[in-house]
Design a protein around this motif. Structure first.
Motif, short mmCIF file in Angstrom:
data_model
loop_
_atom_site.label_atom_id
_atom_site.label_comp_id
_atom_site.label_asym_id
_atom_site.label_seq_id
_atom_site.Cartn_x
_atom_site.Cartn_y
_atom_site.Cartn_z
N ILE A 225 -45.01 -80.95 43.45
CA ILE A 225 -45.04 -82.40 43.22
C ILE A 225 -44.17 -82.75 42.02
CG2 ILE A 225 -46.52 -84.35 42.55
CD1 ILE A 225 -48.79 -82.97 44.15
N LYS A 226 -44.29 -81.96 40.96
CA LYS A 226 -43.47 -82.20 39.76
C LYS A 226 -41.99 -82.01 40.05
CE LYS A 226 -46.88 -81.16 36.15
NZ LYS A 226 -47.31 -80.18 35.12
N ASP A 227 -41.65 -80.97 40.83
CA ASP A 227 -40.25 -80.70 41.17
C ASP A 227 -39.62 -81.82 41.98
OD1 ASP A 227 -40.33 -78.28 39.87
OD2 ASP A 227 -40.62 -77.07 41.69
N GLN A 228 -40.44 -82.45 42.83
CA GLN A 228 -39.93 -83.50 43.74
C GLN A 228 -40.20 -84.91 43.20
OE1 GLN A 228 -38.35 -83.19 46.69
NE2 GLN A 228 -38.82 -81.19 47.56
N GLU A 229 -40.54 -85.02 41.93
CA GLU A 229 -41.03 -86.30 41.38
C GLU A 229 -40.10 -87.48 41.62
OE1 GLU A 229 -42.07 -87.01 36.97
OE2 GLU A 229 -43.96 -86.39 37.90
N GLU A 230 -38.80 -87.28 41.42
CA GLU A 230 -37.83 -88.37 41.59
C GLU A 230 -37.77 -88.82 43.05
OE1 GLU A 230 -36.12 -90.08 39.33
OE2 GLU A 230 -36.91 -88.89 37.65
N ASP A 234 -38.97 -92.47 44.68
CA ASP A 234 -38.07 -93.32 45.47
C ASP A 234 -38.70 -93.68 46.81
OD1 ASP A 234 -36.17 -93.33 43.49
OD2 ASP A 234 -34.91 -91.78 44.41
N LEU A 235 -39.33 -92.70 47.47
CA LEU A 235 -39.99 -92.94 48.76
C LEU A 235 -41.17 -93.90 48.60
CD1 LEU A 235 -39.97 -89.27 50.14
CD2 LEU A 235 -38.55 -91.17 50.97
N TYR A 236 -41.97 -93.69 47.55
CA TYR A 236 -43.10 -94.58 47.27
C TYR A 236 -42.61 -96.00 46.98
CZ TYR A 236 -45.87 -97.29 43.97
OH TYR A 236 -46.48 -98.34 43.32
N TYR A 237 -41.60 -96.11 46.11
CA TYR A 237 -41.14 -97.43 45.66
C TYR A 237 -40.54 -98.23 46.82
CZ TYR A 237 -39.04 -101.02 42.73
OH TYR A 237 -38.71 -102.23 42.16
N HIS A 238 -39.87 -97.52 47.73
CA HIS A 238 -39.28 -98.19 48.89
C HIS A 238 -40.36 -98.90 49.70
CE1 HIS A 238 -37.06 -98.88 52.59
NE2 HIS A 238 -38.05 -98.28 53.24
N LYS A 252 -44.05 -92.79 37.47
CA LYS A 252 -43.53 -91.61 38.18
C LYS A 252 -44.46 -90.40 38.11
CE LYS A 252 -38.62 -92.68 38.12
NZ LYS A 252 -37.26 -92.31 37.66
N ASN A 253 -45.22 -90.28 37.04
CA ASN A 253 -46.06 -89.08 36.88
C ASN A 253 -47.42 -89.21 37.57
OD1 ASN A 253 -47.42 -90.93 35.22
ND2 ASN A 253 -47.87 -89.41 33.65
N HIS A 254 -47.65 -90.32 38.27
CA HIS A 254 -48.98 -90.64 38.78
C HIS A 254 -49.55 -89.55 39.69
CE1 HIS A 254 -52.24 -93.46 39.66
NE2 HIS A 254 -52.16 -93.08 40.92
N PHE A 255 -48.76 -89.10 40.65
CA PHE A 255 -49.29 -88.12 41.62
C PHE A 255 -49.49 -86.75 40.99
CE2 PHE A 255 -46.87 -91.27 44.18
CZ PHE A 255 -47.95 -91.80 44.87
N ALA A 256 -48.64 -86.40 40.04
CA ALA A 256 -48.81 -85.12 39.33
C ALA A 256 -50.10 -85.13 38.51
CB ALA A 256 -47.60 -84.84 38.44
N VAL A 257 -50.37 -86.24 37.82
CA VAL A 257 -51.61 -86.36 37.04
C VAL A 257 -52.82 -86.29 37.96
CG1 VAL A 257 -52.98 -87.91 35.57
CG2 VAL A 257 -50.52 -87.65 35.16
N PHE A 258 -52.72 -86.96 39.12
CA PHE A 258 -53.79 -86.92 40.11
C PHE A 258 -54.10 -85.49 40.53
CE2 PHE A 258 -54.88 -91.18 41.81
CZ PHE A 258 -56.12 -90.88 42.35
N LYS A 259 -53.05 -84.74 40.88
CA LYS A 259 -53.24 -83.36 41.36
C LYS A 259 -53.79 -82.48 40.25
CE LYS A 259 -52.99 -80.24 44.57
NZ LYS A 259 -53.93 -80.31 45.71
#
Length: 383
Positions: A225-230, A234-238, A252-259
């Motif tokens: 998740i951290k490696d693919q963060e950017e 972009d996919l989320y924001y779209h 941007k760090n939201h999903f990494a913090v969640f995991k």
């Protein structure tokens, strides 16, 4: 007789009393471990507080509050072009930009508070109203004026608890329903679900699955998740910026913090085409419920591969395999969720404006700026 109920406002999950999680056992979304996520990775325009309500020394109620500053957003959403969009944005920025919410704006459902079975619900809600005044004072001292106060999301039965004088000035309103998918007891695998569909919707299932045969679905680890963060962002924001109405964008760090925080209770599934991440969805295990969370995708591939529909089928397959009772599909995309078997649960909220003149006309403004969604409910099962 002196009221024995009092409240305490906390600005950090670290400050919460030891007995907090004993009340939060009913939902992960009021647990300390989840509230840490809100603290560490809340949207930039949102600040969170946590409320403890006590009967003498005993904690009998817990709640989450969010202060949202809409002035920090570039866009509220791209649904309405032209004059109506301009009017809505202007009204929100000038009269409704500072919103104090009891509840969680990033979720759908009653994640606002929990009241102990032994407590007097009316007294707890009266004390919660006092806590709202206490929060307004906190923000006033920070130079922030609260324009609107709200509470969300309640079913009709829960709404009846607010029939007390303290909430008389609040407008009762309903928006898009929460889409709930109930897993039947006799379903043990995804094929059982498919067999229960009528021919039309079984054909839809087969067509969608065929379209996505060359996609690879994979559960991502924290490191991935951290490696693919950017790319993930972009996919989320779209998807997020195309929503009808936005009050926040995730950091941007939201999903990494969640995991990192929820570990196996948070599932992140990536969809790959030729080893390139072209979509993702997220799920949260919440007792016997499986809550869908945010997703993202490349729109051109989404249409070609029927990716969103395949994601819904994948979620259903996982819920059946792991024997969850229901999937909380949340609001938005009502018709397509209905086509896979989700049923609408009407949700209600309450809101009040600090300007008495505006508050008297709040119903009119609300209906104009956020008209009722017209959609057709589907009935995909044979029975």
């Amino acid at each position: 007789m002196k009221n024995s109920y009092s409240f305490q406002i906390y600005s950090s999950a670290n400050q919460l009393p030891e007995s907090w999680d004993k009340l939060a056992i009913a939902t992960i979304f009021l647990s300390k471990e989840y509230l840490v996520i809100l603290e560490k990775s809340a949207p930039e325009n949102m600040s969170c507080h946590f409320i403890g309500i006590f009967e003498k020394e005993i904690l009998v109620g817990i709640a989450v509050s969010q202060f949202v500053d809409l002035n920090q957003l570039e866009s509220f959403g791209d649904r309405d072009k032209c004059i109506k969009s301009w009017i809505r944005n202007s009204v929100f920025k000038n009269f409704c930009s500072h919103i104090l919410l009891i509840g969680n704006n990033t979720l759908t459902g009653q994640n606002a508070f929990i009241i102990s079975e032994n407590a007097n619900t009316t007294e707890v809600l009266k004390t919660l109203k006092k806590a709202v005044l206490g929060l307004k004072e906190i923000f006033k001292n920070q130079g922030k004026k609260v324009h609107m106060c709200g509470l969300k999301d309640f079913c009709e039965e829960e709404l009846s608890h607010f029939k007390i004088p303290e909430f008389d000035p609040y407008l009762r309103f309903s928006t898009q329903p929460n889409m709930i998918f109930n897993v039947r007891d006799n379903w043990k695998k995804e094929d059982d679900y498919v067999a229960a569909l009528s021919k039309k919707y079984r054909d839809q299932y087969k067509r969608a699955r065929k379209k996505a045969t060359d996609l690879v679905k994979k559960q991502l680890s924290l490191e991935e998740i951290k490696d693919q963060e950017e790319v993930i962002y972009d996919l989320y924001y779209h998807v997020a910026k195309s929503a009808p109405f936005n009050t926040f964008f995730l950091p941007k760090n939201h999903f990494a913090v969640f995991k990192e925080q929820l570990q196996e209770n948070f599932l992140f599934y990536g969809y790959f085409e030729n080893e390139k991440l072209i979509g993702f969805n997220t799920l949260i295990k919440n007792g016997t419920d499986l809550d869908t969370y945010f997703l993202g995708y490349d729109d051109s591939i989404q249409r070609e591969k029927m990716l969103y529909l395949n994601m819904l089928y994948d979620m259903i397959g996982y819920a059946i395999k792991e024997q969850f009772k229901s999937i909380i599909f949340a609001r938005t995309a009502l018709e397509i969720k209905s086509s896979v078997g989700a049923k609408p649960l009407k949700m209600y909220g309450l809101m009040s404006h600090n300007n008495k003149l505006i508050n008297r006309r709040l119903d009119f403004f609300f209906r104009y700026l956020e008209p009722e969604t017209i959609w057709k409910e589907r009935h995909p099962f044979q029975d």
